[in-house]
Motif scaffolding. Sequence first.
Motif, PDB file in Angstrom:
ATOM      1  N   MET A   1       4.938  -1.792   9.319  1.00 46.10           N
ATOM      2  CA  MET A   1       3.721  -2.516   8.950  1.00 46.10           C
ATOM      3  C   MET A   1       3.724  -2.941   7.484  1.00 46.10           C
ATOM      4  N   GLY A   2       4.758  -2.579   6.752  1.00 47.73           N
ATOM      5  CA  GLY A   2       4.808  -2.903   5.332  1.00 47.73           C
ATOM      6  C   GLY A   2       4.109  -1.893   4.454  1.00 47.73           C
ATOM      7  N   ILE A   3       3.756  -0.726   5.022  1.00 49.32           N
ATOM      8  CA  ILE A   3       3.128   0.357   4.268  1.00 49.32           C
ATOM      9  C   ILE A   3       4.203   1.364   3.896  1.00 49.32           C
ATOM     10  N   GLU A   4       4.397   1.593   2.620  1.00 52.46           N
ATOM     11  CA  GLU A   4       5.468   2.451   2.146  1.00 52.46           C
ATOM     12  C   GLU A   4       4.986   3.889   1.965  1.00 52.46           C
ATOM     13  N   VAL A   5       5.657   4.817   2.611  1.00 51.19           N
ATOM     14  CA  VAL A   5       5.326   6.238   2.495  1.00 51.19           C
ATOM     15  C   VAL A   5       6.114   6.826   1.334  1.00 51.19           C
ATOM     16  N   TYR A   6       5.402   7.365   0.348  1.00 55.62           N
ATOM     17  CA  TYR A   6       6.041   7.918  -0.849  1.00 55.62           C
ATOM     18  C   TYR A   6       6.162   9.435  -0.809  1.00 55.62           C
ATOM     19  N   PHE A   7       5.285  10.094  -0.025  1.00 56.55           N
ATOM     20  CA  PHE A   7       5.285  11.561  -0.041  1.00 56.55           C
ATOM     21  C   PHE A   7       5.051  12.130   1.356  1.00 56.55           C
TER      22      PHE A   7
ATOM     23  N   THR B   1       9.774  -9.176   3.728  1.00 58.02           N
ATOM     24  CA  THR B   1       9.450 -10.607   3.740  1.00 58.02           C
ATOM     25  C   THR B   1       8.052 -10.808   4.315  1.00 58.02           C
ATOM     26  N   GLU B   2       7.606 -12.050   4.266  1.00 58.85           N
ATOM     27  CA  GLU B   2       6.284 -12.378   4.811  1.00 58.85           C
ATOM     28  C   GLU B   2       6.343 -12.704   6.295  1.00 58.85           C
ATOM     29  N   ASP B   3       7.519 -13.040   6.817  1.00 53.21           N
ATOM     30  CA  ASP B   3       7.618 -13.392   8.225  1.00 53.21           C
ATOM     31  C   ASP B   3       8.949 -12.920   8.792  1.00 53.21           C
ATOM     32  N   GLU B   4       9.008 -12.821  10.115  1.00 55.26           N
ATOM     33  CA  GLU B   4      10.190 -12.274  10.792  1.00 55.26           C
ATOM     34  C   GLU B   4      11.398 -13.185  10.680  1.00 55.26           C
TER      35      GLU B   4
ATOM     36  N   MET C   1       0.844  -1.196   0.000  1.00 57.96           N
ATOM     37  CA  MET C   1       0.000   0.000   0.000  1.00 57.96           C
ATOM     38  C   MET C   1       0.878   1.244   0.000  1.00 57.96           C
ATOM     39  N   LYS C   2       0.579   2.193  -0.885  1.00 59.26           N
ATOM     40  CA  LYS C   2       1.312   3.455  -0.942  1.00 59.26           C
ATOM     41  C   LYS C   2       0.622   4.480  -0.053  1.00 59.26           C
ATOM     42  N   ALA C   3       1.420   5.135   0.771  1.00 59.40           N
ATOM     43  CA  ALA C   3       0.856   6.093   1.719  1.00 59.40           C
ATOM     44  C   ALA C   3       1.473   7.474   1.526  1.00 59.40           C
ATOM     45  N   GLU C   4       0.751   8.464   1.999  1.00 57.65           N
ATOM     46  CA  GLU C   4       1.189   9.857   1.923  1.00 57.65           C
ATOM     47  C   GLU C   4       0.827  10.534   3.237  1.00 57.65           C
TER      48      GLU C   4
ATOM     49  N   PHE D   1      -6.523  -3.558   6.397  1.00 58.37           N
ATOM     50  CA  PHE D   1      -5.624  -3.723   5.244  1.00 58.37           C
ATOM     51  C   PHE D   1      -4.452  -4.632   5.604  1.00 58.37           C
ATOM     52  N   PRO D   2      -4.724  -5.903   5.842  1.00 58.65           N
ATOM     53  CA  PRO D   2      -3.633  -6.823   6.228  1.00 58.65           C
ATOM     54  C   PRO D   2      -2.567  -6.897   5.145  1.00 58.65           C
ATOM     55  N   ALA D   3      -1.312  -6.770   5.573  1.00 56.69           N
ATOM     56  CA  ALA D   3      -0.192  -6.785   4.626  1.00 56.69           C
ATOM     57  C   ALA D   3       0.349  -8.195   4.472  1.00 56.69           C
ATOM     58  N   THR D   4       0.620  -8.602   3.231  1.00 59.53           N
ATOM     59  CA  THR D   4       1.225  -9.915   2.986  1.00 59.53           C
ATOM     60  C   THR D   4       2.728  -9.867   3.237  1.00 59.53           C
ATOM     61  N   GLU D   5       3.334  -8.684   3.066  1.00 56.69           N
ATOM     62  CA  GLU D   5       4.759  -8.528   3.318  1.00 56.69           C
ATOM     63  C   GLU D   5       4.989  -7.366   4.287  1.00 56.69           C
TER      64      GLU D   5
END
Length: 415
Positions: free
Chosen positions: A32-38, A226-229, A1-4, A172-176
């Motif tokens: 959480m695997g959510i990437e902040v782009y802006f 990754t999918e797991d720790e 998921m792309k976040a701002e 919004f469960p993250a797979t990675e």
Amino acid sequence: MKAEIIAVGTELLLGQVVNTNATFLSEKLADMGIEVYFHTVVGDNPQRLEELLQLADTRSELIILCGGLGPTDDDLTKNVLADHVGVPLVQNQEGLEALNGFFAQRQGTMTPNNLRQVETLQDGIPLPNRTGLAIGCLYKGEKNNYILLPGPPSELKPMFLEQARPLLEKEFPATEKLTSRVLRFFGIGESKLVTELAEMIEQQSNPTIAPYAKPNEVTLRITAKTEDEVSANALLDQTEAEILAKVGEFFYGYGEENSLVEVVVDLLKEQHLSITAAESLTTGEFQATLGTIPGVSEVFPGGFVTYSKETKASFLGIDPALLERVGVVSEECAKEMAEAALRLADTDYALSFTGVAGPDDLEGKPKGTVYIGLAQKNGETLVAENHFSRDRSYVRHSSVMKGLDMLRRVILNKN
């Protein structure tokens, strides 16, 4: 998921407040695997905020707005977002009860504008505010999702950690997920570190390697997706081993919040060792740095600040004739200071700092010339000649860091 992340507040644009919320949120979202782009900052202007929301809709799936949820006329974030998504604002009953309770407890009169703080978007999920009055909100649209958070960090942080983050993980469960590890280095500059790791950085994919220059040190953040720790740690371990094979002599510890002084104090505690210091040009900065660590009294009984020749002689017992002959900016003076401090404090180690902080030269020695002595109860006295750059403050800080590293290396080498 792309976040701002959109920070709202004219005070941010004027430089009156530092935007620490964006740093905090980016770090937690990355975990959480959510990437902040802006990251964007906008003033308390509804038209410009609406224009920014329109732009954010085209490039981000999750848009987090911070600030502008208070009771004043310029707190318009909720109103602008409500108009933007086409829903009305509604009063949150739980928030209203907390608001009434707040004023009742203080026996004060609530002005009507305070009711703005308990309004939230219709069909949104309210986010209670444990440390304040302004209610947050998670609103799920057809294409975009929005989170409203208060501006004060003391309210934003607990609201995100306790309310928003669990909701995001559920909705919004993250797979990675992203897992990071921070390695800390002293004694090597960023340019040299990057040069030594050039091939690894050029070929990086997963994990990624990101260097950051800090005052007198460098950190590397290695991040695995990754999918797991377990898988993440395996990737991080492999990358870390490759990094340390190249620049391991400068590595001193892990963690974003760690520091060289914490590592040294922990080593002293673990080995049941003690330290004192005799300081000239650093005027107590080394000892003050030790004092920032809780429990340092276990290993540090106290020390000496001897700025002039007279105090070096009277406090430490150094022969005035020696000081006149060799000067205070000298290897001999550093050695005498360290050994005298060791004897007087009866500790396992003693550091000394003497030199030229600047801006002028002293005794024919250029500014930045610093001698650091390290006396040992069971070992020879070491003296290092250093040539630091920049202003007085930086020379003194560099001296303290170098002294800490000298002590760390001696303890580790003995073990």
